[in-house]
Motif scaffolding. Structure first.
Motif, short mmCIF file in Angstrom:
data_model
loop_
_atom_site.label_atom_id
_atom_site.label_comp_id
_atom_site.label_asym_id
_atom_site.label_seq_id
_atom_site.Cartn_x
_atom_site.Cartn_y
_atom_site.Cartn_z
N TYR A 280 0.85 -1.21 0.00
CA TYR A 280 0.00 0.00 0.00
C TYR A 280 0.87 1.25 0.00
CZ TYR A 280 -3.96 -3.05 0.61
OH TYR A 280 -4.90 -4.02 0.40
N ARG A 281 2.00 1.17 0.70
CA ARG A 281 2.93 2.30 0.73
C ARG A 281 3.51 2.54 -0.67
NH1 ARG A 281 5.18 3.79 5.81
NH2 ARG A 281 4.03 2.77 7.49
N ALA A 282 3.82 1.45 -1.38
CA ALA A 282 4.40 1.58 -2.73
C ALA A 282 3.41 2.28 -3.66
CB ALA A 282 4.78 0.20 -3.27
N VAL B 128 -7.53 0.11 -5.50
CA VAL B 128 -6.23 -0.25 -4.94
C VAL B 128 -6.33 -1.57 -4.17
CG1 VAL B 128 -4.45 0.49 -3.29
CG2 VAL B 128 -5.51 2.17 -4.80
N ARG B 129 -7.35 -1.70 -3.36
CA ARG B 129 -7.49 -2.93 -2.57
C ARG B 129 -7.69 -4.14 -3.48
NH1 ARG B 129 -7.05 -1.75 2.58
NH2 ARG B 129 -6.81 -3.94 2.99
N GLU B 130 -8.53 -3.97 -4.51
CA GLU B 130 -8.80 -5.12 -5.41
C GLU B 130 -7.49 -5.63 -6.01
OE1 GLU B 130 -11.74 -3.88 -8.21
OE2 GLU B 130 -13.39 -4.36 -6.81
N ARG C 7 -3.58 -5.70 7.74
CA ARG C 7 -4.76 -5.33 8.53
C ARG C 7 -5.93 -6.29 8.30
NH1 ARG C 7 -1.10 -2.40 8.95
NH2 ARG C 7 -0.97 -0.25 9.65
N ASP C 8 -5.93 -6.91 7.08
CA ASP C 8 -7.09 -7.73 6.69
C ASP C 8 -6.67 -9.11 6.21
OD1 ASP C 8 -5.74 -6.86 4.42
OD2 ASP C 8 -7.54 -6.79 3.19
N ILE C 9 -5.53 -9.60 6.65
CA ILE C 9 -5.05 -10.89 6.13
C ILE C 9 -5.93 -12.03 6.65
CG2 ILE C 9 -3.03 -12.38 5.78
CD1 ILE C 9 -2.75 -9.40 4.78
N GLU D 20 -4.59 8.77 14.39
CA GLU D 20 -5.34 9.05 13.17
C GLU D 20 -5.34 7.84 12.23
OE1 GLU D 20 -4.18 12.48 10.90
OE2 GLU D 20 -5.67 11.96 9.37
N ARG D 21 -4.19 7.17 12.13
CA ARG D 21 -4.14 5.99 11.25
C ARG D 21 -5.00 4.86 11.81
NH1 ARG D 21 1.71 4.32 10.29
NH2 ARG D 21 0.75 2.79 8.93
N ASP D 22 -5.02 4.71 13.14
CA ASP D 22 -5.89 3.70 13.76
C ASP D 22 -7.35 3.96 13.34
OD1 ASP D 22 -3.80 2.54 15.07
OD2 ASP D 22 -4.41 3.13 17.10
N MET E 230 -11.98 2.38 10.54
CA MET E 230 -13.31 2.93 10.23
C MET E 230 -13.66 2.79 8.74
SD MET E 230 -14.39 4.30 13.13
CE MET E 230 -15.46 5.71 12.93
N ARG E 231 -12.66 2.47 7.89
CA ARG E 231 -12.99 2.43 6.45
C ARG E 231 -13.99 1.30 6.18
NH1 ARG E 231 -7.36 0.25 5.44
NH2 ARG E 231 -7.74 -1.96 5.56
N VAL E 232 -14.73 1.47 5.07
CA VAL E 232 -15.80 0.53 4.76
C VAL E 232 -15.21 -0.80 4.29
CG1 VAL E 232 -17.82 0.16 3.29
CG2 VAL E 232 -17.27 2.46 4.12
O1 DC Z 1 1.60 -1.79 8.04
P1 DC Z 1 1.90 -0.41 7.46
O2 DC Z 1 1.92 0.67 8.47
O3 DC Z 1 3.13 -0.41 6.63
O4 DC Z 1 0.67 -0.11 6.47
C1 DC Z 1 0.51 1.10 5.77
C2 DC Z 1 -0.97 1.36 5.53
O5 DC Z 1 -1.50 0.41 4.62
C3 DC Z 1 -1.84 1.27 6.78
O6 DC Z 1 -2.12 2.53 7.32
C4 DC Z 1 -3.11 0.61 6.32
C5 DC Z 1 -2.80 0.00 5.00
N1 DC Z 1 -2.89 -1.46 4.99
C6 DC Z 1 -4.11 -2.03 4.70
O7 DC Z 1 -5.08 -1.32 4.54
N2 DC Z 1 -4.22 -3.37 4.60
C7 DC Z 1 -3.17 -4.16 4.80
N3 DC Z 1 -3.30 -5.48 4.68
C8 DC Z 1 -1.90 -3.59 5.12
C9 DC Z 1 -1.80 -2.24 5.23
#
Ligand code: DC
Length: 216
Positions: A39-41, A104-106, A126-128, A175-177, A182-184
């Motif tokens: 996601y960072r890339a 992006v997620r897809e 976050r969603d593995i 804020e990142r938490d 909270m995202r859908v």
């Molecule tokens: O783990 P990280 O801090 O490097 O992740 C960066 C961002 O990517 C984080 O704020 C949320 C998102 N992310 C995500 O939505 N789903 C994932 N499986 C991993 C990261």
């Protein structure tokens, strides 16, 4: 153990996921996939190409022409190592926003499933456990207090020569938490069958040893 299996490690920023996942991958001789780096890339590439979050078509075209891989522990974007460039506070914030976009997620989830279906992997994000590999053999949810997570991140930035006020790091993490949970689409959530580990006050070695014991 069966031939191909997945270990899912989810949790909020700064809970120690990537450090512990790397140690586990080494001990188990399997690949480590850092999905946050993916996601960072994407965030990094959008910034470089000056693509705005609202430009859906441009984002789709960009994603079609984007290759994200891992090689010898480095994150490789379109053939270039970008491991250091994606570890800035700016990219952390942007990655959190970008990761809420459906397109992006897809793309990234499909790629993560590909990476983990033919070989055993340990994947953190976050969603593995809830979405990428809901049938993963092992699932862990790592957490720690906001103060401890912010302190770890603050220390990391200081060591890299990017010092920041601790209060700013706390605010960024909070804020990142909020954004990530909270995202859908596939928010940060503990899978029902994940083992929760609060790493507050524990060392990397202690948490790694505990997980290895549970797996073996
Ligand atoms: O783990 P990280 O801090 O490097 O992740 C960066 C961002 O990517 C984080 O704020 C949320 C998102 N992310 C995500 O939505 N789903 C994932 N499986 C991993 C990261």
């Amino acid at each position: 153990m069966e031939k191909v299996f997945q270990i899912a490690i989810d949790g909020p920023s700064g809970a120690g996921k990537s450090t512990i996942a790397k140690e586990l991958a080494k001990a188990l001789c399997i690949d480590y996939i850092d999905t946050g780096a993916m996601y960072r890339a994407v965030a990094y590439k959008m910034l470089q190409k000056r693509i705005d979050l609202s430009e859906k078509d441009a984002i789709k075209v960009m994603l079609k022409n984007t290759d994200i891989n891992f090689s010898k522990g480095e994150t490789v974007l379109d053939g270039k190592v970008i491991s250091d460039q994606i570890r800035t506070p700016e990219i952390s914030r942007l990655a959190s926003t970008v990761s809420a976009l459906t397109e992006v997620r897809e793309k990234l989830v499909a790629s993560q499933r590909d990476m983990g279906s033919t070989k055993s992997v340990i994947m953190d994000g976050r969603d593995i456990g809830t979405n990428v590999f809901p049938k993963a053999k092992y699932k862990f949810f790592l957490t720690a207090s906001v103060e401890e997570r912010a302190r770890r991140r603050w220390q990391e930035l200081k060591e890299k020569g990017q010092p920041m006020d601790l209060s700013q790091v706390v605010a960024d993490i909070e804020e990142r938490d909020r954004n990530d949970s909270m995202r859908v689409l596939n928010p940060l959530r503990k899978a029902e069958d994940a083992v929760v580990l609060d790493t507050t006050g524990f060392s990397i070695e202690e948490v790694t040893a505990f997980i290895l014991k549970m797996i073996n």
